[in-house]
Design a protein around this motif. Structure first.
Motif, short mmCIF file in Angstrom:
data_model
loop_
_atom_site.label_atom_id
_atom_site.label_comp_id
_atom_site.label_asym_id
_atom_site.label_seq_id
_atom_site.Cartn_x
_atom_site.Cartn_y
_atom_site.Cartn_z
N UNK A 170 0.44 -0.98 -10.56
CA UNK A 170 0.58 -1.05 -9.10
C UNK A 170 2.06 -1.19 -8.76
N UNK A 171 2.51 -0.45 -7.74
CA UNK A 171 3.91 -0.50 -7.31
C UNK A 171 4.20 -1.80 -6.58
N UNK A 172 5.48 -2.08 -6.40
CA UNK A 172 5.91 -3.34 -5.81
C UNK A 172 6.94 -3.08 -4.72
N UNK A 173 6.89 -3.88 -3.66
CA UNK A 173 7.94 -3.84 -2.65
C UNK A 173 8.75 -5.13 -2.74
N UNK A 174 9.99 -5.06 -2.27
CA UNK A 174 10.91 -6.21 -2.33
C UNK A 174 11.53 -6.39 -0.95
N UNK A 175 11.73 -7.64 -0.54
CA UNK A 175 12.38 -7.94 0.72
C UNK A 175 13.00 -9.32 0.64
N UNK A 176 13.81 -9.64 1.63
CA UNK A 176 14.47 -10.95 1.71
C UNK A 176 14.04 -11.64 2.99
N UNK A 177 13.56 -12.86 2.87
CA UNK A 177 13.20 -13.66 4.04
C UNK A 177 14.47 -14.33 4.59
N UNK A 178 14.61 -14.38 5.91
CA UNK A 178 15.77 -15.08 6.47
C UNK A 178 15.84 -16.52 5.99
N UNK A 179 16.98 -16.90 5.45
CA UNK A 179 17.18 -18.27 4.98
C UNK A 179 16.61 -18.56 3.61
N UNK A 182 0.82 -6.15 -0.24
CA UNK A 182 1.32 -5.68 1.05
C UNK A 182 0.62 -4.39 1.42
N UNK A 183 0.22 -4.29 2.69
CA UNK A 183 -0.42 -3.08 3.21
C UNK A 183 0.17 -2.79 4.58
N UNK A 224 16.37 -18.42 -0.49
CA UNK A 224 17.42 -18.38 -1.51
C UNK A 224 17.36 -17.12 -2.38
N UNK A 225 16.20 -16.46 -2.46
CA UNK A 225 16.08 -15.30 -3.35
C UNK A 225 15.14 -14.27 -2.74
N UNK A 226 15.28 -13.03 -3.13
CA UNK A 226 14.38 -11.98 -2.63
C UNK A 226 12.94 -12.25 -3.06
N UNK A 227 12.01 -11.74 -2.27
CA UNK A 227 10.59 -11.86 -2.60
C UNK A 227 10.03 -10.47 -2.94
N UNK A 228 8.85 -10.47 -3.54
CA UNK A 228 8.23 -9.19 -3.88
C UNK A 228 6.71 -9.37 -3.81
N UNK A 229 6.02 -8.24 -3.68
CA UNK A 229 4.56 -8.24 -3.66
C UNK A 229 4.07 -6.87 -4.08
N UNK A 230 2.92 -6.80 -4.70
CA UNK A 230 2.34 -5.49 -5.02
C UNK A 230 2.08 -4.69 -3.74
N UNK A 231 2.25 -3.39 -3.85
CA UNK A 231 2.05 -2.48 -2.72
C UNK A 231 0.73 -1.75 -2.89
N UNK A 232 -0.05 -1.68 -1.79
CA UNK A 232 -1.32 -0.96 -1.84
C UNK A 232 -1.42 0.00 -0.66
N UNK A 233 -1.84 1.23 -0.95
CA UNK A 233 -2.07 2.22 0.10
C UNK A 233 -3.27 3.07 -0.28
N UNK A 234 -4.28 3.09 0.58
CA UNK A 234 -5.45 3.92 0.34
C UNK A 234 -5.12 5.39 0.42
N UNK A 235 -4.04 5.75 1.11
CA UNK A 235 -3.63 7.14 1.23
C UNK A 235 -2.68 7.57 0.14
N UNK A 236 -2.47 6.71 -0.84
CA UNK A 236 -1.52 6.97 -1.93
C UNK A 236 -0.10 7.17 -1.42
N UNK A 237 0.23 6.53 -0.29
CA UNK A 237 1.60 6.56 0.20
C UNK A 237 2.49 5.76 -0.76
#
Length: 375
Positions: free
Chosen positions: A1-10, A139-140, A12-25
């Motif tokens: 499963x693919x993963x997305x990455x982002x940074x929350x305001x404030x 993440x969806x 200390x480190x970037x976060x990540x979560x598996x990415x899911x798309x029923x349309x295979x996006x």
């Protein structure tokens, strides 16, 4: 499963979560966390540039932002092309762009599909029905989540089918029988002389609605198939609920089951174009592959005196995507002949929507049940 990455305001480190798309996006390359401070104009611009927006604010505000982004896309509707086929492809390009912009607004489902946003609904049951049990976050897109919620409502309430005098309960990702034209054709077409006492195949059964109609008409044994595991589960559940008069055996994933039947029914996707979502697979079929597989496989699966029923809209013909001559040529090349044809006009609201770019084709659409037999 693919993963997305982002940074929350404030944070200390970037976060990540598996990415899911029923349309295979594919997962977005750039994701930023946003909330109510983001304007619709900026959100639309970022989405058009390819930036995904992970919503971290109030849930109703996310829905409001999605509607505002959609209005901005709809300000530039597709231009009519030179002929129906080009108009259709222009419309599809517009819909693809629209879906991409709308799909850029994301939400995070926490463990067990919890949506931890202020004023968010409890989506755990709806997501479990669509995705199965899951303990890890993912993440969806918000549009996919809204589709999952809507599918749960359809599944709970069901769709009334007059030909059955009962409700059919579609599952997420399974084409719903909201258009009754094709069901009514199968309910009133004259059965082959032996079919009422023998066996019928329902190919691409989906919710199982046509299998239930055939069983209700007195067919002794019905075998229903589908290539989708979701559809197979959906058909089995509906048929258990309906208690049809005769046995219905649900098999798959496959198009044809083993053996021969006195009647073989198929309602393939009507438009020979590429689907862009799981639900569109019930309408769009690249190159008309399922249609051709049905026609060319039919003679080997019919008993003597049996018939194949092809239920097909001519919308593709009005859109310039297929000709009647090409359809009849495939029928003849498959070693089949047309015994008779039953027609019905459209009853769905889009046929009366003059603002629809494809209105002329939809208003002229005819759905037919072609009774086919070996030549």
């Amino acid at each position: 499963m693919s993963t997305i990455h982002w940074t929350e305001p404030g944070a200390p480190a970037p976060r990540s979560a598996p990415w899911h798309s029923e349309n295979a996006t594919p997962p977005p390359r750039r994701v930023i966390a946003v909330d109510e401070r983001l304007t619709a104009a900026t959100a639309h611009r970022l989405a058009c540039e390819g930036t995904a927006l992970l919503w971290r604010g109030d849930y109703p505000q996310a829905q409001q932002l999605l509607r505002a982004m959609t209005r901005r896309v709809d300000r530039k509707p597709p231009r009519p092309g030179d002929g129906p086929a080009r108009s259709f492809h222009s419309y599809r390009r517009f819909r693809t762009h629209r879906a991409r912009v709308r799909g850029s607004l994301l939400v995070l489902l926490e463990g067990a599909h919890g949506l931890r946003l202020p004023r968010a609904p409890d989506v755990r049951r709806a997501c479990t029905e669509a995705y199965g049990r899951r303990s890890a976050p993912m993440a969806v897109s918000l549009t996919e989540l809204l589709g999952v919620i809507g599918a749960h409502q359809w599944r709970t309430e069901g769709v009334w089918v007059p030909a059955l005098g009962a409700r059919i309960h579609p599952h997420y990702g399974v084409f719903s029988p909201v258009r009754g034209e094709y069901v009514d054709l199968v309910a009133r077409a004259p059965l082959p002389p032996r079919a009422g006492r023998r066996t019928a195949f329902d190919l691409g059964t989906g919710t199982g609605v046509l299998a239930a109609v055939l069983a209700g008409r007195g067919v002794e044994r019905v075998v229903a198939t589908d290539a989708s595991p979701r559809a197979l589960d959906c058909a089995r559940e509906n048929l258990r609920r309906l208690h049809p008069a005769g046995p219905v055996d649900v098999r798959g994933p496959a198009l044809f089951p083993d053996g021969r039947a006195d009647l073989v029914v198929c309602n393939p996707p009507w438009i020979p174009a590429r689907p862009t979502s799981a639900l569109e697979q019930g309408v769009y079929d690249p190159g008309g592959r399922m249609l051709r597989d049905f026609l060319y496989g039919l003679p080997a699966h019919l008993r003597p005196g049996g018939e194949g029923w092809l239920v097909l809209s001519d919308l593709a013909e009005h859109l310039g995507l297929r000709t009647r001559g090409a359809l009849l040529a495939d029928v003849a090349a498959a070693g089949l002949r047309v015994v008779a044809r039953l027609d019905t006009g459209p009853r769905h609201p889009r046929a009366r929507d003059t603002a629809d770019p494809l209105h002329a084709a939809r208003a002229a659409e005819v759905t037919s049940l072609w009774r086919l037999a070996p030549a």
